[in-house]
Write an enzyme that holds these catalytic residues in place. Structure first.
Site, PDB file in Angstrom:
ATOM      1  N   ASP A   1     -20.297  19.263  32.601  1.00 17.87           N
ATOM      2  CA  ASP A   1     -19.789  19.644  33.919  1.00 17.87           C
ATOM      3  C   ASP A   1     -20.638  20.705  34.595  1.00 17.87           C
ATOM      4  OD1 ASP A   1     -17.666  17.853  33.816  1.00 17.87           O
ATOM      5  OD2 ASP A   1     -16.297  19.314  32.928  1.00 17.87           O
TER       6      ASP A   1
ATOM      7  N   ASP B   1     -17.354  22.904  30.228  1.00 18.21           N
ATOM      8  CA  ASP B   1     -16.635  21.643  30.373  1.00 18.21           C
ATOM      9  C   ASP B   1     -15.244  21.956  30.899  1.00 18.21           C
ATOM     10  OD1 ASP B   1     -16.563  18.751  29.992  1.00 18.21           O
ATOM     11  OD2 ASP B   1     -15.013  19.194  28.510  1.00 18.21           O
TER      12      ASP B   1
END
Length: 170
Positions: free
Chosen positions: A58, A71
């Site tokens: 991410d 994440d």
């Protein structure tokens, strides 16, 4: 430290990691030995991995000379901030095996840094992985589980996934 081709934070960084041949149980044993040892968690299924492991980190960022992967999780753990305390986060991440995900993401980041950061040293440059429970942002720990995987875990995981004929720089 500036990483060539990665001047600032990037979101949704895709990675492909070659896996020569690895047993999921071996990965599981390594992670359990190094991350939250002794804590109960579901076993990974007895699967042989081979080919390419694909993932999306991410966020990758640099903070005070160390590189980290974050994440984001939207898991609902309860109705208020108290539901996102350290024990609840740990129970959730172990139940979902986000510990394994964090280790694999840290390995992917390690491999990226090793190939692109001049003078890379894991002890100096590799921060680790953050699992960020977004619904816990207002909780005392801000819904964050941070781990700096030991170098031994990263190196052993790297060797486990790398084929016998592959060098570390591949």
């Amino acid at each position: 430290a500036t990483l060539a081709g990665l001047a600032g934070p990037k979101s949704e960084m895709e990675f492909w990691m070659p896996v020569h041949r690895a047993d999921a149980r071996s990965i599981d044993a390594l992670v359990q030995r190094h991350l939250l040892p002794g804590q109960p968690r579901p076993a990974l299924p007895p699967t042989q991995l081979a080919g390419m492991l694909k993932g999306f980190m991410d966020l990758v960022f640099e903070h005070q000379g160390r590189w980290w992967v974050a994440d984001y999780k939207s898991n609902w753990l309860g109705p208020d901030d108290a539901a996102y305390g350290e024990a609840a986060l740990q129970a959730s991440l172990l139940a979902h095996r986000y510990d394994v995900q964090a280790a694999l993401y840290a390995l992917a980041l390690h491999r990226l840094l090793r190939s692109r950061l001049p003078g890379y040293d894991p002890d100096t440059h590799l921060g680790g992985a953050l699992t960020v429970y977004l619904r816990g942002a207002d909780a005392p720990g801000h819904g964050i589980w941070a781990v700096r995987p030991p170098r031994a875990l990263i190196e052993q995981l790297d060797a486990l996934l790398r084929g016998p004929d592959e060098s570390e720089s591949e």
